[in-house]
Design a protein around this motif. Sequence first.
Motif, PDB file in Angstrom:
ATOM      1  N   TYR A   1       0.529  -1.213  -0.239  1.00 28.78           N
ATOM      2  CA  TYR A   1      -0.207   0.027  -0.500  1.00 28.78           C
ATOM      3  C   TYR A   1       0.473   1.658  -0.180  1.00 28.78           C
ATOM      4  O   TYR A   1       0.115   2.220  -0.538  1.00 28.78           O
ATOM      5  N   SER A   2       1.576   1.269   0.660  1.00 29.38           N
ATOM      6  CA  SER A   2       2.817   2.771   0.760  1.00 29.38           C
ATOM      7  C   SER A   2       3.362   2.324   0.026  1.00 29.38           C
ATOM      8  O   SER A   2       3.784   4.019  -0.154  1.00 29.38           O
ATOM      9  N   TYR A   3       4.295   1.401  -0.698  1.00 28.27           N
ATOM     10  CA  TYR A   3       4.822   1.490  -1.872  1.00 28.27           C
ATOM     11  C   TYR A   3       5.407   1.753  -2.971  1.00 28.27           C
ATOM     12  O   TYR A   3       5.579   2.139  -3.909  1.00 28.27           O
TER      13      TYR A   3
ATOM     14  N   GLY B   1       1.588   9.668   4.587  1.00 27.87           N
ATOM     15  CA  GLY B   1       0.405   8.831   4.551  1.00 27.87           C
ATOM     16  C   GLY B   1      -0.712   9.460   5.521  1.00 27.87           C
ATOM     17  O   GLY B   1      -0.960  10.484   5.373  1.00 27.87           O
ATOM     18  N   TYR B   2      -2.132   9.081   5.166  1.00 23.12           N
ATOM     19  CA  TYR B   2      -3.551   9.556   5.057  1.00 23.12           C
ATOM     20  C   TYR B   2      -3.755  11.185   3.818  1.00 23.12           C
ATOM     21  O   TYR B   2      -3.294  11.862   5.009  1.00 23.12           O
ATOM     22  N   PRO B   3      -2.921  11.128   2.955  1.00 25.04           N
ATOM     23  CA  PRO B   3      -3.081  12.372   1.825  1.00 25.04           C
ATOM     24  C   PRO B   3      -4.054  13.248   1.771  1.00 25.04           C
ATOM     25  O   PRO B   3      -4.170  14.804   1.743  1.00 25.04           O
ATOM     26  N   THR B   4      -5.278  11.966   2.948  1.00 23.85           N
ATOM     27  CA  THR B   4      -6.811  13.025   2.890  1.00 23.85           C
ATOM     28  C   THR B   4      -7.047  13.410   3.996  1.00 23.85           C
ATOM     29  O   THR B   4      -7.836  14.357   4.138  1.00 23.85           O
ATOM     30  N   VAL B   5      -6.142  13.329   5.038  1.00 27.98           N
ATOM     31  CA  VAL B   5      -6.551  13.970   6.051  1.00 27.98           C
ATOM     32  C   VAL B   5      -6.256  14.940   6.710  1.00 27.98           C
ATOM     33  O   VAL B   5      -4.700  15.589   6.306  1.00 27.98           O
ATOM     34  N   GLU B   6      -6.873  15.960   7.288  1.00 27.11           N
ATOM     35  CA  GLU B   6      -6.824  17.188   7.288  1.00 27.11           C
ATOM     36  C   GLU B   6      -5.377  17.550   8.287  1.00 27.11           C
ATOM     37  O   GLU B   6      -5.431  16.863   9.804  1.00 27.11           O
TER      38      GLU B   6
ATOM     39  N   LEU C   1      -2.334  10.630  14.572  1.00 27.02           N
ATOM     40  CA  LEU C   1      -1.262  10.523  15.874  1.00 27.02           C
ATOM     41  C   LEU C   1      -0.830   8.749  15.889  1.00 27.02           C
ATOM     42  O   LEU C   1       0.126   8.397  16.776  1.00 27.02           O
ATOM     43  N   MET C   2      -1.580   7.592  15.366  1.00 33.92           N
ATOM     44  CA  MET C   2      -1.849   6.432  15.607  1.00 33.92           C
ATOM     45  C   MET C   2       0.385   6.096  15.480  1.00 33.92           C
ATOM     46  O   MET C   2       1.172   5.456  15.292  1.00 33.92           O
ATOM     47  N   GLU C   3       0.247   7.124  13.617  1.00 33.72           N
ATOM     48  CA  GLU C   3       1.426   6.558  12.757  1.00 33.72           C
ATOM     49  C   GLU C   3       2.201   7.035  13.712  1.00 33.72           C
ATOM     50  O   GLU C   3       3.815   5.867  13.730  1.00 33.72           O
TER      51      GLU C   3
ATOM     52  N   ILE D   1       8.936   5.932   7.640  1.00 33.34           N
ATOM     53  CA  ILE D   1       8.600   6.890   7.797  1.00 33.34           C
ATOM     54  C   ILE D   1       7.677   6.620   6.086  1.00 33.34           C
ATOM     55  O   ILE D   1       6.889   7.529   6.096  1.00 33.34           O
ATOM     56  N   HIS D   2       8.464   6.129   5.550  1.00 33.99           N
ATOM     57  CA  HIS D   2       7.521   6.014   4.201  1.00 33.99           C
ATOM     58  C   HIS D   2       6.513   5.324   4.514  1.00 33.99           C
ATOM     59  O   HIS D   2       5.637   5.050   3.408  1.00 33.99           O
ATOM     60  N   GLU D   3       6.082   4.602   5.216  1.00 34.91           N
ATOM     61  CA  GLU D   3       4.573   3.238   5.863  1.00 34.91           C
ATOM     62  C   GLU D   3       3.253   4.138   6.162  1.00 34.91           C
ATOM     63  O   GLU D   3       3.943   4.329   7.836  1.00 34.91           O
ATOM     64  N   GLN D   4       2.243   3.384   5.799  1.00 33.13           N
ATOM     65  CA  GLN D   4       1.649   3.921   6.762  1.00 33.13           C
ATOM     66  C   GLN D   4       0.844   2.499   7.235  1.00 33.13           C
ATOM     67  O   GLN D   4       0.372   0.685   6.527  1.00 33.13           O
TER      68      GLN D   4
END
Length: 287
Positions: free
Chosen positions: A111-113, A180-185, A202-204, A220-223
């Motif tokens: 998902y992340s890479y 990660g979470y690109p759509t979250v403000e 915050l969890m990440e 840091i590159h992974e959600q």
Amino acid sequence: LCIMTSGNQRYYRIMNTSVSLKSEIPDYVVGERILDVGSGGGVMLDALEKKFGDSKTIIGTEISPIAMEYLSEKKIETKSHWTLDKHNFVEGVYPIKVDTIIFSSILHEIYSYTFLHGRKFNLASVTTALDNAYDSLNPGGRIIIRDGVKPQDYKEIKSVTVKSSEGIDFFKKFIKDFKGYPTVERDFKIEGNKITGPFGILMEFIFKYDWGPVSYEREIHEQFGYLTNSAYNEILESMGFTVTASRSYFEQGYREFFDRLFDEYPQFDTNQFIIADKLTDGQKQEL
């Protein structure tokens, strides 16, 4: 030629100590041909070999040259029976049919890479891999998934309190680097050692801070939490799988480290474990 640096070796040693529920996965294997996706440091291959020896065909797959080199050296050193193959489930089905496919802490990396349809952090990369896994299974085959879990309340505003200013410095670096979470403000407030903002991010941060500087440049590159448990079940069922078992849970090994780094943090599930089966033609007719 890919050189195995001391940093890479240390990273894979860390991976190999994170066993927990991984050690139980071989108990849920079905059939004679087992495929471990993204074998990394080889901990799952070791667990499979310990349980089955050479009585079943065990295959590890990787796409990373560093991991391939590490595993090749490991196989020679340990005189293991498993084999190693280069394969990417986002790109296609496995060339031979198998009975069990294990995705242990690898789908969040897919998902992340994976750069798909113009972007990373695209759920289509995960669903494509799972679709190809389904087509790679013999009838009656099974996939086993152990991975991070996205909280249902990932957009809710919550707080964590770190024990020192070092945690605040780490968070400032994290929030600058994490994509990660690109759509979250990204609306965060820092008051002393207290950080308030969207819980998913915050969890990440909690995970990245826990895993520490040795793993930072990779993690840091992974959600880690990319799908809720209920959403996962729905996706698998829509593909034709029957979800045999599914749950989210808190990995108890984290507790000591979280308590060491944080004065306060929300309670949440860290992982999920899913078993999904591909029905035989006879089972389909019974339905």
